[in-house]
Design a protein around this motif. Structure first.
Motif, PDB file in Angstrom:
ATOM      1  N   LEU A  68       0.831  -1.212   0.000  1.00 17.48           N
ATOM      2  CA  LEU A  68       0.000   0.000   0.000  1.00 17.48           C
ATOM      3  C   LEU A  68       0.860   1.255   0.000  1.00 17.48           C
ATOM      4  N   GLN A  69       1.954   1.209   0.753  1.00 13.93           N
ATOM      5  CA  GLN A  69       2.855   2.362   0.791  1.00 13.93           C
ATOM      6  C   GLN A  69       3.417   2.659  -0.588  1.00 13.93           C
ATOM      7  N   ALA A  70       3.742   1.599  -1.347  1.00 15.90           N
ATOM      8  CA  ALA A  70       4.257   1.803  -2.699  1.00 15.90           C
ATOM      9  C   ALA A  70       3.152   2.228  -3.663  1.00 15.90           C
ATOM     10  N   PHE A  71       1.956   1.651  -3.524  1.00 17.87           N
ATOM     11  CA  PHE A  71       0.847   1.995  -4.418  1.00 17.87           C
ATOM     12  C   PHE A  71       0.506   3.480  -4.354  1.00 17.87           C
ATOM     13  N   TYR A  72       0.458   4.003  -3.125  1.00 16.27           N
ATOM     14  CA  TYR A  72      -0.035   5.355  -2.924  1.00 16.27           C
ATOM     15  C   TYR A  72       1.066   6.356  -2.573  1.00 16.27           C
ATOM     16  N   GLY A  73       2.332   5.941  -2.648  1.00 15.73           N
ATOM     17  CA  GLY A  73       3.437   6.863  -2.416  1.00 15.73           C
ATOM     18  C   GLY A  73       3.451   7.462  -1.028  1.00 15.73           C
ATOM     19  N   ILE A  74       3.076   6.692  -0.022  1.00 15.12           N
ATOM     20  CA  ILE A  74       3.078   7.176   1.363  1.00 15.12           C
ATOM     21  C   ILE A  74       4.519   7.281   1.828  1.00 15.12           C
ATOM     22  N   ARG A  75       4.899   8.448   2.325  1.00 19.17           N
ATOM     23  CA  ARG A  75       6.318   8.750   2.485  1.00 19.17           C
ATOM     24  C   ARG A  75       6.993   8.072   3.674  1.00 19.17           C
ATOM     25  N   SER A  76       6.253   7.568   4.640  1.00 22.07           N
ATOM     26  CA  SER A  76       6.896   6.966   5.810  1.00 22.07           C
ATOM     27  C   SER A  76       5.974   5.930   6.434  1.00 22.07           C
ATOM     28  N   GLU A  77       6.556   5.015   7.215  1.00 30.34           N
ATOM     29  CA  GLU A  77       5.757   4.021   7.918  1.00 30.34           C
ATOM     30  C   GLU A  77       4.875   4.670   8.978  1.00 30.34           C
ATOM     31  N   ARG A  78       5.322   5.761   9.562  1.00 31.44           N
ATOM     32  CA  ARG A  78       4.506   6.450  10.560  1.00 31.44           C
ATOM     33  C   ARG A  78       3.234   7.005   9.924  1.00 31.44           C
ATOM     34  N   GLN A  79       3.373   7.617   8.760  1.00 33.21           N
ATOM     35  CA  GLN A  79       2.187   8.112   8.055  1.00 33.21           C
ATOM     36  C   GLN A  79       1.334   6.952   7.544  1.00 33.21           C
ATOM     37  N   LEU A  80       1.968   5.855   7.184  1.00 30.83           N
ATOM     38  CA  LEU A  80       1.228   4.672   6.736  1.00 30.83           C
ATOM     39  C   LEU A  80       0.330   4.152   7.852  1.00 30.83           C
ATOM     40  N   MET A  81       0.848   4.080   9.074  1.00 28.58           N
ATOM     41  CA  MET A  81       0.041   3.612  10.192  1.00 28.58           C
ATOM     42  C   MET A  81      -1.073   4.597  10.528  1.00 28.58           C
ATOM     43  N   GLU A  82      -0.815   5.879  10.361  1.00 31.10           N
ATOM     44  CA  GLU A  82      -1.853   6.879  10.604  1.00 31.10           C
ATOM     45  C   GLU A  82      -3.019   6.693   9.629  1.00 31.10           C
ATOM     46  N   GLN A  83      -2.703   6.471   8.364  1.00 31.08           N
ATOM     47  CA  GLN A  83      -3.757   6.300   7.380  1.00 31.08           C
ATOM     48  C   GLN A  83      -4.436   4.932   7.502  1.00 31.08           C
ATOM     49  N   LEU A  84      -3.659   3.928   7.890  1.00 32.74           N
ATOM     50  CA  LEU A  84      -4.246   2.605   8.079  1.00 32.74           C
ATOM     51  C   LEU A  84      -5.244   2.604   9.236  1.00 32.74           C
ATOM     52  N   ASP A  85      -5.077   3.512  10.177  1.00 28.98           N
ATOM     53  CA  ASP A  85      -5.941   3.575  11.351  1.00 28.98           C
ATOM     54  C   ASP A  85      -7.361   4.002  10.988  1.00 28.98           C
ATOM     55  N   TYR A  86      -7.491   4.924  10.003  1.00 24.61           N
ATOM     56  CA  TYR A  86      -8.825   5.446   9.701  1.00 24.61           C
ATOM     57  C   TYR A  86      -9.335   5.095   8.299  1.00 24.61           C
ATOM     58  N   ASN A  87      -8.499   4.521   7.460  1.00 23.78           N
ATOM     59  CA  ASN A  87      -8.905   4.227   6.088  1.00 23.78           C
ATOM     60  C   ASN A  87      -9.412   2.782   5.999  1.00 23.78           C
ATOM     61  N   LEU A  88     -10.710   2.618   5.789  1.00 26.78           N
ATOM     62  CA  LEU A  88     -11.298   1.277   5.734  1.00 26.78           C
ATOM     63  C   LEU A  88     -10.825   0.500   4.512  1.00 26.78           C
ATOM     64  N   LEU A  89     -10.522   1.205   3.413  1.00 32.86           N
ATOM     65  CA  LEU A  89      -9.999   0.516   2.232  1.00 32.86           C
ATOM     66  C   LEU A  89      -8.660  -0.130   2.532  1.00 32.86           C
ATOM     67  N   TYR A  90      -7.789   0.609   3.205  1.00 32.69           N
ATOM     68  CA  TYR A  90      -6.477   0.070   3.565  1.00 32.69           C
ATOM     69  C   TYR A  90      -6.629  -1.107   4.534  1.00 32.69           C
ATOM     70  N   ARG A  91      -7.530  -0.967   5.511  1.00 28.00           N
ATOM     71  CA  ARG A  91      -7.748  -2.049   6.472  1.00 28.00           C
ATOM     72  C   ARG A  91      -8.237  -3.312   5.762  1.00 28.00           C
ATOM     73  N   TRP A  92      -9.141  -3.132   4.814  1.00 27.81           N
ATOM     74  CA  TRP A  92      -9.645  -4.283   4.070  1.00 27.81           C
ATOM     75  C   TRP A  92      -8.531  -4.960   3.282  1.00 27.81           C
ATOM     76  N   PHE A  93      -7.678  -4.184   2.638  1.00 24.91           N
ATOM     77  CA  PHE A  93      -6.605  -4.756   1.822  1.00 24.91           C
ATOM     78  C   PHE A  93      -5.614  -5.523   2.690  1.00 24.91           C
ATOM     79  N   VAL A  94      -5.260  -4.959   3.852  1.00 25.75           N
ATOM     80  CA  VAL A  94      -4.269  -5.593   4.729  1.00 25.75           C
ATOM     81  C   VAL A  94      -4.861  -6.792   5.442  1.00 25.75           C
TER      82      VAL A  94
END
Length: 361
Positions: A68-94
């Motif tokens: 997901l980080q590569a798909f959407y160009g998320i710049r850091s793992e910290r920001q990735l976890m922030e978005q994974l916390d509230y994004n249902l699409l990301y939660r579903w994919f993971v």
């Protein structure tokens, strides 16, 4: 009738994340492919962990989050976890339910070495390319190779003399100094090298990534990262093409740009059973003489040479996607092993983006 604004929604939700994702969403087919490949890697992933102790975060979820980080160009793992916390699409994919807590960003730091040492990214790439739906899309005889610069996570100030001299100003003032990789090294990322892409361009601390592309649909089939120097592209090409030649069991062709047009490289490719479809470099040198190409009419007269040259340009799409959408432009990792793993992850992500479109065509 005007509706009422309600700031707080319902306390409970009875809609599964699966139903919230549109039926035609591109991540659906990608998720299916990822699940198939991870299922085949189950035994390999199991060997990376102890049989006793506290259960870890499933490596399948870690790999899904990194994709997901590569798909959407998320710049850091910290920001990735922030978005994974509230994004249902990301939660579903993971594979997380809406109520599952996300893990700490340092989890990636602790587990990245385990995945690298287990060659999980390379195995994932191999299994993906051997997938029953993907393998018919690939050419096993015609390839293209190219390289690109990956900017290192190190500043020019960190590039200091190896003997420890010149540290009075902390490396801030290097104007007028001759700095070379033989005498200088980065204190923050010693594996990076100072390299200039072309005459008149600025020199940067960087690595060099190399990719092999099959010519039928332009999918990446191999990749590696080396130190940045003048011969790295040709040596990496020979290593990757030798492996492809052995796997094919027959003579293969390789399209390359004019940077590969040297006598020794062309001879090395022919010696390992690779027909070099290299762009002829007949540029005029500084002395006013035209260069003599190592490729002559014995190669260029064939129709296949022109076809390889037209398909060769597609390899730039791989690097272009990785730098514009992925995480390839400037690495956030230090050390050639970690940079190589991230580079291979970008190649995998590029293939996963392309494959569903090719299957639907």
């Amino acid at each position: 009738m005007r509706g009422r604004l309600v700031d707080q929604g319902g306390l409970f939700s009875y809609i599964a994340p699966e139903k919230r994702v549109p039926a035609n969403h591109p991540l659906r087919k990608i998720r299916e492919l990822v699940r198939d490949v991870l299922g085949e890697l189950n035994l390999s992933l199991g060997k990376l962990y102890a049989s006793e102790g506290r259960p870890s975060i499933p490596p399948e979820q870690l790999l899904g989050a990194l994709l997901l980080q590569a798909f959407y160009g998320i710049r850091s793992e910290r920001q990735l976890m922030e978005q994974l916390d509230y994004n249902l699409l990301y939660r579903w994919f993971v594979g997380l339910s809406p109520d599952d807590p996300v893990w700490d960003p340092t989890t990636f730091t602790k587990n990245r070495d385990r995945l690298q040492n287990g060659e999980v990214f390379a195995k994932f790439m191999t299994r993906l390319l051997n997938h029953s739906q993907v393998k018919p899309l690939l050419s096993d005889e015609h390839f293209s190779v190219d390289g690109t610069l990956i900017e290192a996570w190190a500043s020019q100030k960190s590039f200091r003399p190896k003997d420890g001299s010149g540290d009075d100003d902390g490396g801030a003032n290097f104007h007028g100094q001759k700095r070379k990789n033989d005498t200088h090294a980065s204190t923050s990322d010693p594996d990076s090298r100072l390299y200039r892409k072309a005459a008149g361009r600025e020199a940067k601390l960087c690595y060099m990534g190399h990719a092999t592309m099959e010519n039928r649909h332009g999918l990446a089939v191999a990749g590696m990262v080396t130190h940045a120097n003048g011969t790295a592209e040709r040596r990496a090409s020979e290593v990757m093409l030798k492996a492809k030649r052995k796997a094919a069991g027959c003579r293969i062709t390789a399209g390359e740009d004019k940077a590969y047009d040297t006598t020794d490289h062309v001879a090395n490719l022919r010696a390992i059973g690779v027909t070099p479809h290299v762009t002829q470099n007949k540029a005029v040198t500084k002395t006013g003489k035209a260069r003599t190409s190592a490729i002559d009419e014995r190669t260029t007269r064939h129709q296949g040479y022109g076809m390889s040259q037209s398909r060769r340009a597609m390899v730039e799409c791989i690097f272009g996607w990785g730098k514009q959408h992925g995480t390839m432009r400037k690495t956030k990792h230090r050390g050639i092993a970690r940079v190589a793993a991230d580079f291979l992850l970008n190649l995998i992500a590029y293939n996963l983006i392309r494959i569903p479109k090719l299957l639907a065509a």
